[in-house]
Design a protein around this motif. Sequence first.
Motif, PDB file in Angstrom:
ATOM      1  N   GLY A  90       1.017  -1.743   0.610  1.00 35.04           N
ATOM      2  CA  GLY A  90      -0.143   0.042   0.305  1.00 35.04           C
ATOM      3  C   GLY A  90       0.482   1.486  -0.209  1.00 35.04           C
ATOM      4  N   GLY A  91       0.253   1.805   0.707  1.00 37.01           N
ATOM      5  CA  GLY A  91       0.523   3.915   0.316  1.00 37.01           C
ATOM      6  C   GLY A  91       1.851   3.891   1.522  1.00 37.01           C
ATOM      7  N   GLN A 138     -14.472  -7.493  -7.126  1.00 33.94           N
ATOM      8  CA  GLN A 138     -14.403  -6.701  -5.200  1.00 33.94           C
ATOM      9  C   GLN A 138     -13.481  -6.079  -4.590  1.00 33.94           C
ATOM     10  N   ALA A 139     -12.271  -6.895  -4.784  1.00 31.28           N
ATOM     11  CA  ALA A 139     -10.896  -6.410  -4.224  1.00 31.28           C
ATOM     12  C   ALA A 139     -10.619  -5.370  -4.853  1.00 31.28           C
ATOM     13  N   ARG A 140     -10.474  -5.812  -6.575  1.00 30.25           N
ATOM     14  CA  ARG A 140      -9.790  -4.491  -7.563  1.00 30.25           C
ATOM     15  C   ARG A 140     -10.486  -3.229  -6.994  1.00 30.25           C
ATOM     16  N   TRP A 248      -4.256  -6.235  -3.714  1.00 30.11           N
ATOM     17  CA  TRP A 248      -4.527  -5.428  -4.793  1.00 30.11           C
ATOM     18  C   TRP A 248      -4.068  -3.845  -5.222  1.00 30.11           C
ATOM     19  N   SER A 249      -3.937  -3.436  -4.205  1.00 32.45           N
ATOM     20  CA  SER A 249      -2.995  -1.541  -3.677  1.00 32.45           C
ATOM     21  C   SER A 249      -2.077  -2.099  -4.869  1.00 32.45           C
ATOM     22  N   ASP A 250      -0.947  -2.765  -4.490  1.00 32.22           N
ATOM     23  CA  ASP A 250      -0.052  -3.578  -5.370  1.00 32.22           C
ATOM     24  C   ASP A 250      -0.684  -3.723  -6.691  1.00 32.22           C
ATOM     25  N   ALA A 254      -0.716  -7.399  -8.459  1.00 28.94           N
ATOM     26  CA  ALA A 254      -1.759  -8.306  -8.432  1.00 28.94           C
ATOM     27  C   ALA A 254      -2.462  -8.657  -9.762  1.00 28.94           C
ATOM     28  N   GLU A 255      -2.045  -7.913 -11.162  1.00 33.79           N
ATOM     29  CA  GLU A 255      -2.779  -8.029 -12.198  1.00 33.79           C
ATOM     30  C   GLU A 255      -1.789  -9.111 -13.074  1.00 33.79           C
TER      31      GLU A 255
END
Length: 318
Positions: A90-91, A138-140, A248-250, A254-255
């Motif tokens: 994350g951030g 949903q996570a995306r 999913w923030s990364d 994740a994709e």
Amino acid sequence: MAEWLIERGTGETRAVLVDGGAIVEARIEIDGVIRAGTVLGARLTDVGQAGRNALATSADGAEYLLPKAPGGVTQGAVLNIEVVREAIPGGEPWKRPLARVTDAPPTPAPALSGHEIAFPSPGRNELSEAGWDDLVEQARTGVVEFAGGALRIATTPAMTLIDVDGQLAPAELAVAGASAAARAIRRLGIGGSIGIDLPTTGAKAARQAAAAAIDQQLPQPFERTAVNGFGFVQLVRPRSRPSLLEIWSDLAAAEARALLRFAASGSGPRRLTAHPAVIAVIERNPGWLDALARQVGGAVALRSDPSLAISAGHVEPA
């Protein structure tokens, strides 16, 4: 009967608890991340201040924050630590995993247990049948729909916030939204401090019913406040690993792993086409392509396309 299904993929292991044919709980274990529950040797590199926030460094150079500094131990001492919270994407990349000093010998974290699913599955996709693709979306997006409304979930450094909105009458929406939020918290593995913003309702009975809906849907352990007059309720749950939203923030990583999972469902040579950020993640992990090539029985090529959205990667015959 509820059952854990475990799918070991390229770059990550996916585990879901399925009850009545639907996912009620899920987690993703990313390869290379030191799991919560791992005991390892480390050196005390900073004793902290006032008995708090010491630092320990493992042999590979990773740093772990010890919120409770070990008493009577000097800087440079060798000790064993247990990881109690994994690194959170994350951030705030400077945030370290959390650990505590232990007398236990070095040992790996407890392994996931359940029914192991063949990956790629030769005849069916049990995770997708249980709702994995919807869970990933949903996570995306942070959007979870329910009958009569929707949740919008956002992660912040301080807490995860869930906004409830919809077309039902306020009292009805408060109860339905509270129930949906509790289910989403469990499904998406959300821990730590959580705030739920329900519709404002002047009726105390409606606020109590909303609180009861949370208690009914969300297993212990957790603590919560009462639903206040503005419709806000705060929860605190144990947090030993990142939620699916935080994973999913990364986004590019994740994709990339999601694209590899999709590509493994076929056979023969193929080309993965995706946004440059996604391709860059795969190129930094050449072992992923080797594993995928063995799974599909053919060479795997990559093509970068900056015109694609980061979530729009796809697979083409090579």
